[in-house]
Design an enzyme around this catalytic site. Structure first.
Site, PDB file in Angstrom:
ATOM      1  N   ASN A  11       0.961  -1.212  -0.131  1.00 57.74           N
ATOM      2  CA  ASN A  11      -0.029  -0.055   0.010  1.00 57.74           C
ATOM      3  C   ASN A  11       0.990   1.121   0.216  1.00 57.74           C
ATOM      4  OD1 ASN A  11      -1.913   2.011   0.535  1.00 57.74           O
ATOM      5  ND2 ASN A  11      -2.392   1.332   2.696  1.00 57.74           N
ATOM      6  N   TRP A  12       1.226   1.724  -0.950  1.00 59.54           N
ATOM      7  CA  TRP A  12       1.867   2.935  -1.243  1.00 59.54           C
ATOM      8  C   TRP A  12       1.464   4.309  -0.503  1.00 59.54           C
ATOM      9  CZ3 TRP A  12       4.064   2.609  -7.180  1.00 59.54           C
ATOM     10  CH2 TRP A  12       4.981   1.390  -7.266  1.00 59.54           C
ATOM     11  N   LYS A  13       0.085   4.160  -0.477  1.00 62.76           N
ATOM     12  CA  LYS A  13      -0.461   5.407   0.283  1.00 62.76           C
ATOM     13  C   LYS A  13      -0.269   6.663  -0.627  1.00 62.76           C
ATOM     14  CE  LYS A  13      -0.148   3.232   4.634  1.00 62.76           C
ATOM     15  NZ  LYS A  13      -0.174   3.409   6.010  1.00 62.76           N
ATOM     16  N   HIS A  97      -9.335   1.255   5.128  1.00 63.55           N
ATOM     17  CA  HIS A  97      -8.198   1.378   5.773  1.00 63.55           C
ATOM     18  C   HIS A  97      -8.409   2.216   6.855  1.00 63.55           C
ATOM     19  CE1 HIS A  97      -4.162   2.420   6.389  1.00 63.55           C
ATOM     20  NE2 HIS A  97      -3.859   1.436   5.934  1.00 63.55           N
ATOM     21  N   GLU A  99      -6.640   4.810   7.983  1.00 62.71           N
ATOM     22  CA  GLU A  99      -6.595   5.979   7.813  1.00 62.71           C
ATOM     23  C   GLU A  99      -7.877   6.730   6.823  1.00 62.71           C
ATOM     24  OE1 GLU A  99      -2.947   5.554   5.529  1.00 62.71           O
ATOM     25  OE2 GLU A  99      -1.879   5.265   7.579  1.00 62.71           O
ATOM     26  N   GLU A 167      -5.506  -4.809  10.847  1.00 63.54           N
ATOM     27  CA  GLU A 167      -4.335  -3.953  10.801  1.00 63.54           C
ATOM     28  C   GLU A 167      -4.691  -3.127  12.087  1.00 63.54           C
ATOM     29  OE1 GLU A 167      -2.277  -2.810   6.866  1.00 63.54           O
ATOM     30  OE2 GLU A 167      -4.091  -1.555   7.260  1.00 63.54           O
ATOM     31  N   GLY A 173       2.510   2.204  10.903  1.00 63.91           N
ATOM     32  CA  GLY A 173       3.473   3.191  10.647  1.00 63.91           C
ATOM     33  C   GLY A 173       4.241   3.821  11.971  1.00 63.91           C
ATOM     34  N   SER A 205       3.214  -1.994  10.390  1.00 66.80           N
ATOM     35  CA  SER A 205       4.750  -2.190  10.586  1.00 66.80           C
ATOM     36  C   SER A 205       5.298  -3.548  10.304  1.00 66.80           C
ATOM     37  CB  SER A 205       5.035  -1.933  12.201  1.00 66.80           C
ATOM     38  OG  SER A 205       4.604  -0.647  12.333  1.00 66.80           O
ATOM     39  N   GLY A 226       2.971  -1.199   4.174  1.00 69.82           N
ATOM     40  CA  GLY A 226       2.994   0.106   3.974  1.00 69.82           C
ATOM     41  C   GLY A 226       4.002   0.635   3.604  1.00 69.82           C
ATOM     42  N   GLY A 227       5.006   1.278   4.652  1.00 69.80           N
ATOM     43  CA  GLY A 227       6.127   1.978   4.502  1.00 69.80           C
ATOM     44  C   GLY A 227       7.261   0.883   3.731  1.00 69.80           C
TER      45      GLY A 227
HETATM   46  P1  PGA Z   1       2.638   0.240   7.638  1.00 71.14           P
HETATM   47  O1  PGA Z   1       1.370   0.462   7.121  1.00 71.14           O
HETATM   48  O2  PGA Z   1       3.558  -0.996   7.055  1.00 71.14           O
HETATM   49  O3  PGA Z   1       3.395   1.438   7.161  1.00 71.14           O
HETATM   50  O4  PGA Z   1       2.636   0.084   9.116  1.00 71.14           O
HETATM   51  C1  PGA Z   1       0.745  -0.467   6.774  1.00 71.14           C
HETATM   52  C2  PGA Z   1      -0.876  -0.047   6.138  1.00 71.14           C
HETATM   53  O5  PGA Z   1      -1.241   1.125   6.442  1.00 71.14           O
HETATM   54  O6  PGA Z   1      -1.405  -0.834   5.326  1.00 71.14           O
END
Ligand code: PGA
Length: 242
Positions: A11-13, A97, A99, A167, A173, A205, A226-227
Site C-alpha cells: 500500500n503505497w499510500k 483502511h 487512515e 491492521e 507506521g 509495521s 505500507g512503509g
Molecule cells: P505500515 O502500514 O506497514 O507502514 O505500518 C500498513 C498499512 O497501513 O497498510
C-alpha cells in the site's frame, strides 16, 4: 478445502511521483520474475495506476486501488469509482483502511457500500479492520474487530472476492506490532466470522526483519505492507519470507 495462497500487498499510500513510482514498480516487476511462492499486489496512488500497470505488465504482480466510491459514476468531485479502477487495470481495491476510517470518518456502512461497489465492478475487495490502542488496552480488540467485520462485509461474501486485512491502528507506521499470540488470536476470531478459504492478511509495521515470524503464523495468509513497500528490496524481502 483449497490451500490459501499467501498474498503480499504493498500500500503505497500518498507517496511517489511518476519517476519514483515507475522506478519502484519496475524494481518490483523485475524481482517478481524470480522465484517466489506468494501472490504479489501493489496499490499505488490513483495518479500512477496507469503507468504502474504498464510497468508491471507480464510480471504477474497485481494492481490495486487504495479506495473507491460506492457509486459507479456521477457528480462526486475528486472521487474514483470501482469501475474506473477496473478500467485502469486493477484487480483489487483496499476499502476501510484505518487512515480513511479515522481521517475521512468512514463508517462500517460506508466500507460495506464500497466493498459492494468493488464486487459490482468485478474487483476483489480488501477490507481492513483493526482496533485502536485505547481499545486494545481496554481488552476490547476482539470485540471491536468482530463488530467491524459484521458491519463492513456485505452479504454474499465469498473467498474469491474477499480478503480481510487485520491492521491494528496503533501498529500502522509506528514500528510497533502485536505479539504473535495476539495476531493469531484476532485472526482466529476473524476466521470464525468469514467464508471458509478467505485470506486474512496482517498489516501494521511489517518489515523484512519481522516478516518471517508474522508470516510463519498458521492463521496469517499474507501481509498488507505500507512503509516497507516503498523500497523494492524490502518489499521483496517480505515476499521471500512467505
Ligand atoms: P505500515 O502500514 O506497514 O507502514 O505500518 C500498513 C498499512 O497501513 O497498510
Amino acid at each position: 478445502m483449497a490451500e490459501r495462497k499467501r498474498l503480499v500487498a504493498g500500500n503505497w499510500k500518498m507517496n511517489g511521483g511518476r519517476a519514483d513510482g515507475l522506478a519502484l514498480a519496475r524494481g518490483v516487476a523485475e524481482r517478481a520474475r524470480g522465484p517466489h511462492r506468494c501472490d504479489l499486489l501493489v496499490c499505488p496512488p490513483f495518479t500512477l495506476l496507469g503507468a504502474v500497470g504498464e510497468a508491471l505488465a507480464g510480471s504477474g504482480v497485481g494492481l490495486g486501488g487504495q479506495d473507491c466510491h460506492p457509486a459507479a459514476s456521477g457528480a462526486f468531485t475528486g472521487c474514483i469509482s470501482a469501475e474506473m479502477l477496473r478500467d485502469t487495470g486493477c484487480s483489487h481495491v483496499i476499502v476501510g483502511h484505518s487512515e480513511r476510517r479515522h481521517t475521512c470518518s468512514e463508517t462500517d456502512a460506508d466500507v460495506r457500500a464500497k466493498a459492494e461497489a468493488a464486487w459490482r465492478a468485478g474487483l476483489i475487495a480488501i477490507i481492513c479492520v483493526g482496533e485502536t490502542h485505547a481499545e486494545r488496552e481496554a481488552g476490547l480488540a476482539c470485540e471491536v474487530v468482530s463488530a467491524q467485520i459484521a458491519g463492513s462485509i456485505p452479504d454474499g461474501a465469498d473467498a474469491e472476492r474477499l480478503i480481510v486485512a487485520y491492521e491494528p491502528v496503533w501498529a500502522i507506521g509506528t514500528g510497533l506490532t502485536p505479539t504473535t499470540a495476539d495476531i493469531a488470536e484476532i485472526h482466529a476470531a476473524i476466521r470464525a466470522l468469514i467464508p471458509a478459504g478467505t485470506r486474512i492478511l496482517y498489516g501494521g509495521s511489517v518489515n523484512p526483519k519481522n516478516a518471517a515470524e508474522i508470516l510463519g503464523l498458521e492463521e496469517v495468509d499474507g501481509a498488507l505492507v505500507g512503509g516497507a513497500s516503498l523500497k523494492a528490496d524490502d518489499f521483496w524481502a517480505i515476499a521471500q519470507a512467505c
